[in-house]
Enzyme design. Structure first.
Site, PDB file in Angstrom:
ATOM      1  N   GLY A 164       0.812  -1.209   0.000  1.00 50.83           N
ATOM      2  CA  GLY A 164       0.000   0.000   0.000  1.00 50.83           C
ATOM      3  C   GLY A 164       0.841   1.252   0.000  1.00 50.83           C
ATOM      4  O   GLY A 164       1.940   1.282   0.537  1.00 50.83           O
TER       5      GLY A 164
ATOM      6  N   LEU B 243       0.461   5.472   6.699  1.00 48.04           N
ATOM      7  CA  LEU B 243       0.051   5.442   8.114  1.00 48.04           C
ATOM      8  C   LEU B 243      -0.307   4.015   8.539  1.00 48.04           C
ATOM      9  O   LEU B 243       0.238   3.477   9.512  1.00 48.04           O
ATOM     10  CB  LEU B 243      -1.145   6.379   8.300  1.00 48.04           C
ATOM     11  CG  LEU B 243      -1.835   6.359   9.656  1.00 48.04           C
ATOM     12  CD1 LEU B 243      -0.898   6.846  10.754  1.00 48.04           C
ATOM     13  CD2 LEU B 243      -3.101   7.214   9.637  1.00 48.04           C
TER      14      LEU B 243
ATOM     15  N   SER C 148     -12.859   1.761   2.182  1.00 51.61           N
ATOM     16  CA  SER C 148     -12.964   3.007   2.952  1.00 51.61           C
ATOM     17  C   SER C 148     -14.439   3.292   3.194  1.00 51.61           C
ATOM     18  O   SER C 148     -15.292   2.950   2.362  1.00 51.61           O
ATOM     19  CB  SER C 148     -12.346   4.137   2.120  1.00 51.61           C
ATOM     20  OG  SER C 148     -12.855   5.380   2.545  1.00 51.61           O
ATOM     21  N   SER C 149     -14.733   3.962   4.304  1.00 50.75           N
ATOM     22  CA  SER C 149     -16.151   4.208   4.609  1.00 50.75           C
ATOM     23  C   SER C 149     -16.778   5.201   3.625  1.00 50.75           C
ATOM     24  O   SER C 149     -18.006   5.315   3.563  1.00 50.75           O
ATOM     25  CB  SER C 149     -16.337   4.675   6.055  1.00 50.75           C
ATOM     26  OG  SER C 149     -15.591   5.830   6.314  1.00 50.75           O
TER      27      SER C 149
ATOM     28  N   TYR D 179     -12.328   8.729  -5.745  1.00 52.06           N
ATOM     29  CA  TYR D 179     -11.589   7.846  -4.828  1.00 52.06           C
ATOM     30  C   TYR D 179     -12.495   6.696  -4.366  1.00 52.06           C
ATOM     31  O   TYR D 179     -12.103   5.526  -4.353  1.00 52.06           O
ATOM     32  CB  TYR D 179     -11.102   8.676  -3.633  1.00 52.06           C
ATOM     33  CG  TYR D 179     -10.475   7.872  -2.523  1.00 52.06           C
ATOM     34  CD1 TYR D 179      -9.180   7.375  -2.641  1.00 52.06           C
ATOM     35  CD2 TYR D 179     -11.171   7.631  -1.333  1.00 52.06           C
ATOM     36  CE1 TYR D 179      -8.596   6.644  -1.616  1.00 52.06           C
ATOM     37  CE2 TYR D 179     -10.598   6.903  -0.299  1.00 52.06           C
ATOM     38  CZ  TYR D 179      -9.315   6.415  -0.446  1.00 52.06           C
ATOM     39  OH  TYR D 179      -8.738   5.692   0.581  1.00 52.06           O
TER      40      TYR D 179
ATOM     41  N   PRO E 205     -12.889   0.209   6.944  1.00 49.32           N
ATOM     42  CA  PRO E 205     -12.556   0.846   8.223  1.00 49.32           C
ATOM     43  C   PRO E 205     -13.161   2.236   8.377  1.00 49.32           C
ATOM     44  O   PRO E 205     -13.434   2.923   7.395  1.00 49.32           O
ATOM     45  CB  PRO E 205     -11.024   0.959   8.149  1.00 49.32           C
ATOM     46  CG  PRO E 205     -10.721   1.112   6.697  1.00 49.32           C
ATOM     47  CD  PRO E 205     -11.838   0.406   5.937  1.00 49.32           C
TER      48      PRO E 205
ATOM     49  N   ASN F 223     -12.697   6.275   9.827  1.00 43.37           N
ATOM     50  CA  ASN F 223     -11.608   7.239   9.556  1.00 43.37           C
ATOM     51  C   ASN F 223     -10.443   6.967  10.504  1.00 43.37           C
ATOM     52  O   ASN F 223     -10.611   7.014  11.725  1.00 43.37           O
ATOM     53  CB  ASN F 223     -12.096   8.669   9.793  1.00 43.37           C
ATOM     54  CG  ASN F 223     -13.032   9.151   8.705  1.00 43.37           C
ATOM     55  OD1 ASN F 223     -13.770   8.370   8.100  1.00 43.37           O
ATOM     56  ND2 ASN F 223     -13.015  10.449   8.449  1.00 43.37           N
TER      57      ASN F 223
ATOM     58  N   TRP G 138     -12.953  23.687   9.005  1.00 41.73           N
ATOM     59  CA  TRP G 138     -13.717  23.655   7.745  1.00 41.73           C
ATOM     60  C   TRP G 138     -15.143  23.175   7.979  1.00 41.73           C
ATOM     61  O   TRP G 138     -15.386  22.286   8.798  1.00 41.73           O
ATOM     62  CB  TRP G 138     -13.065  22.703   6.752  1.00 41.73           C
ATOM     63  CG  TRP G 138     -11.733  23.161   6.249  1.00 41.73           C
ATOM     64  CD1 TRP G 138     -11.085  24.317   6.550  1.00 41.73           C
ATOM     65  CD2 TRP G 138     -10.886  22.443   5.341  1.00 41.73           C
ATOM     66  NE1 TRP G 138      -9.881  24.366   5.894  1.00 41.73           N
ATOM     67  CE2 TRP G 138      -9.734  23.240   5.143  1.00 41.73           C
ATOM     68  CE3 TRP G 138     -10.975  21.217   4.671  1.00 41.73           C
ATOM     69  CZ2 TRP G 138      -8.681  22.837   4.307  1.00 41.73           C
ATOM     70  CZ3 TRP G 138      -9.940  20.812   3.845  1.00 41.73           C
ATOM     71  CH2 TRP G 138      -8.818  21.624   3.657  1.00 41.73           C
TER      72      TRP G 138
ATOM     73  N   ARG H  87     -18.213  11.916  12.389  1.00 43.12           N
ATOM     74  CA  ARG H  87     -17.252  10.930  11.902  1.00 43.12           C
ATOM     75  C   ARG H  87     -16.924   9.957  13.026  1.00 43.12           C
ATOM     76  O   ARG H  87     -16.905  10.319  14.207  1.00 43.12           O
ATOM     77  CB  ARG H  87     -15.943  11.599  11.458  1.00 43.12           C
ATOM     78  CG  ARG H  87     -16.045  12.477  10.220  1.00 43.12           C
ATOM     79  CD  ARG H  87     -16.296  11.674   8.964  1.00 43.12           C
ATOM     80  NE  ARG H  87     -16.367  12.523   7.781  1.00 43.12           N
ATOM     81  CZ  ARG H  87     -17.485  13.111   7.321  1.00 43.12           C
ATOM     82  NH1 ARG H  87     -18.632  12.959   7.971  1.00 43.12           N
ATOM     83  NH2 ARG H  87     -17.453  13.841   6.230  1.00 43.12           N
TER      84      ARG H  87
ATOM     85  N   ASP I  61     -18.520  20.204   3.794  1.00 44.14           N
ATOM     86  CA  ASP I  61     -18.788  19.310   4.928  1.00 44.14           C
ATOM     87  C   ASP I  61     -18.510  17.855   4.570  1.00 44.14           C
ATOM     88  O   ASP I  61     -18.240  17.034   5.442  1.00 44.14           O
ATOM     89  CB  ASP I  61     -20.271  19.408   5.342  1.00 44.14           C
ATOM     90  CG  ASP I  61     -20.504  20.459   6.418  1.00 44.14           C
ATOM     91  OD1 ASP I  61     -19.524  20.901   7.064  1.00 44.14           O
ATOM     92  OD2 ASP I  61     -21.677  20.821   6.606  1.00 44.14           O
TER      93      ASP I  61
HETATM   94  P1  GDP Z   1     -13.865  12.760   5.050  1.00 43.13           P
HETATM   95  O1  GDP Z   1     -14.196  11.929   6.239  1.00 43.13           O
HETATM   96  O2  GDP Z   1     -13.612  11.945   3.825  1.00 43.13           O
HETATM   97  O3  GDP Z   1     -14.890  13.841   4.810  1.00 43.13           O
HETATM   98  O4  GDP Z   1     -12.457  13.421   5.284  1.00 43.13           O
HETATM   99  P2  GDP Z   1     -11.778  14.544   6.194  1.00 43.13           P
HETATM  100  O5  GDP Z   1     -11.072  13.898   7.310  1.00 43.13           O
HETATM  101  O6  GDP Z   1     -10.943  15.379   5.261  1.00 43.13           O
HETATM  102  O7  GDP Z   1     -12.932  15.498   6.739  1.00 43.13           O
HETATM  103  C1  GDP Z   1     -13.824  15.160   7.736  1.00 43.13           C
HETATM  104  C2  GDP Z   1     -14.681  16.347   8.139  1.00 43.13           C
HETATM  105  O8  GDP Z   1     -13.863  17.259   8.863  1.00 43.13           O
HETATM  106  C3  GDP Z   1     -15.327  17.149   7.011  1.00 43.13           C
HETATM  107  O9  GDP Z   1     -16.635  17.496   7.416  1.00 43.13           O
HETATM  108  C4  GDP Z   1     -14.463  18.408   6.946  1.00 43.13           C
HETATM  109  O10 GDP Z   1     -15.159  19.539   6.453  1.00 43.13           O
HETATM  110  C5  GDP Z   1     -14.114  18.591   8.421  1.00 43.13           C
HETATM  111  N1  GDP Z   1     -12.926  19.442   8.663  1.00 43.13           N
HETATM  112  C6  GDP Z   1     -12.869  20.495   9.509  1.00 43.13           C
HETATM  113  N2  GDP Z   1     -11.682  21.106   9.457  1.00 43.13           N
HETATM  114  C7  GDP Z   1     -10.925  20.385   8.584  1.00 43.13           C
HETATM  115  C8  GDP Z   1      -9.587  20.544   8.111  1.00 43.13           C
HETATM  116  O11 GDP Z   1      -8.847  21.449   8.470  1.00 43.13           O
HETATM  117  N3  GDP Z   1      -9.149  19.607   7.210  1.00 43.13           N
HETATM  118  C9  GDP Z   1      -9.941  18.578   6.789  1.00 43.13           C
HETATM  119  N4  GDP Z   1      -9.430  17.686   5.911  1.00 43.13           N
HETATM  120  N5  GDP Z   1     -11.233  18.440   7.195  1.00 43.13           N
HETATM  121  C10 GDP Z   1     -11.724  19.325   8.076  1.00 43.13           C
END
Ligand code: GDP
Length: 329
Positions: free
Chosen positions: A19, A23, A116-117, A145, A172, A174, A211, A218, A278
């Site tokens: 892979g 991580l 991946s979920s 992806y 899995p 996150n 963000w 999650r 989101d």
């Molecule tokens: P996801 O589970 O595939 O959506 O992957 P991420 O881990 O990138 O994001 C999870 C959630 O965290 C999403 O709702 C993002 O908007 C939120 N989030 C908040 N702040 C951040 C940030 O700084 N980076 C990322 N990657 N996500 C963020």
């Protein structure tokens, strides 16, 4: 179920962790080493370039792996998925095709494929059961992806059907932990928020930008628990359908950001940047099958995030532009 196999992966078996997802790959190698497995193949120096079919072929003909953990091609957070959809999709498709087909041709005894979920439909009922796969539209931010991960999952099933290979797959939650990507733009949420919160503390900033709305939920699994679950599944699980690997609860992004503030020791404000996406509203897995088989996680989210932050403080050197030299993409 192939009862003859269960529990029979002996300590001298040739085990390959394949892979580009560093991580989990590194955590699995460590976990296998801890358990006394002596014949681990594909570590840094001898690892073939996974997108190169000829290199994979040469590697398999030389090493003939008996067990394979296929942990996936490149992965990134919501930002990386938006910036590099083609890279992420192609990398995963190539890795999956080369490794799965070689495993069949070189008579690998068992392969565990990690999906991946995000392969679940965007609006799946919660918690998500494997029966929901392919029943609705994917979340647009990670669709390419997710399609590649679904392709890998279905490829394993197709090989099982056509060639009776012992290929199983798992989905899995996150994952996060020491060795994660901490880049601001491309990493997953735990790495990104740990880094931003640390910087805000050190630089005396009044707020951290989070963000999205903070409302998405999650499920987070510590990488060492995930590595442990993969080993458990390799030894104990057989089946056509994938098995979910989760911790059994989820957190809102706001709750996660609060935990991170606490661990880092930052007292400023959280500011939600709703110009950023989101992603999926929620993706809690139904992990009851794995739980019934007797596996459970060991690490609380606070312990996991504290260990990840300690690793970040020790290992990560930011360059002049504030970039993490270990960024994946
Ligand atoms: P996801 O589970 O595939 O959506 O992957 P991420 O881990 O990138 O994001 C999870 C959630 O965290 C999403 O709702 C993002 O908007 C939120 N989030 C908040 N702040 C951040 C940030 O700084 N980076 C990322 N990657 N996500 C963020």
């Amino acid at each position: 179920m192939d009862l003859a196999f269960l529990g029979s992966m002996d300590r001298s078996a040739r085990i390959y962790v394949a892979g580009n997802y560093r991580l989990l790959r590194d955590a699995l190698f460590s976990r296998l080493e801890q358990e006394g497995y002596e014949n681990l193949i594909g570590r840094e120096a001898s690892a073939p370039q996974l997108t190169d079919g000829a290199a994979i072929e040469a590697f398999f003909s030389r090493t003939r792996p008996e067990y394979i953990f296929l942990v996936g091609g490149r992965s990134g957070g919501i930002g990386a998925n938006q910036k590099f959809p083609a890279d992420l999709m192609l990398d995963n498709l190539l890795v999956d095709c080369h490794v799965i087909d070689s495993a069949r041709r070189y008579d690998t005894k068992k392969l565990l494929y990690l999906a991946s979920s995000c392969a679940y439909p965007k609006l799946s009922d919660q918690p998500m059961r494997v029966e929901s796969l392919m029943t609705g539209k994917l979340e647009p931010t990670n669709e390419p992806y997710a399609v590649a991960k679904l392709a890998g999952l279905y490829l394993c099933q197709a090989y099982r059907r056509q060639f009776e290979t012992n290929f199983v797959s798992a989905i899995p939650a996150n994952v996060y932990g020491p060795g994660d990507d901490f880049s601001e733009e491309d990493s997953h949420v735990v790495g990104a928020l740990l880094r931003k919160t640390h910087e805000a503390k050190v630089l005396g900033q009044s707020h951290v930008s989070v963000w999205g709305s903070g409302l998405p939920r999650r499920e987070f699994i510590y990488v060492q628990d995930l590595a442990d679950a993969c080993l458990f599944i390799m030894k104990n699980f057989d089946g056509m359908a994938p098995i979910n690997i989760g911790v059994g609860r989820d957190w809102s992004i706001r709750e996660l950001a609060e935990i991170i503030k606490d661990v880092v020791g930052y007292s400023g404000e959280l500011r939600f940047d709703t110009t950023k996406p989101d992603g999926m509203p929620a993706k809690l897995l139904d992990s009851s099958e794995l739980r019934q088989m007797g596996w459970k996680p060991r690490t609380s989210i606070r312990e996991g995030i504290a260990a990840t932050y300690q690793w970040f403080l020790r290992e990560i050197k930011l360059d002049a532009e504030g970039r993490d030299d270990r960024a994946i993409l």
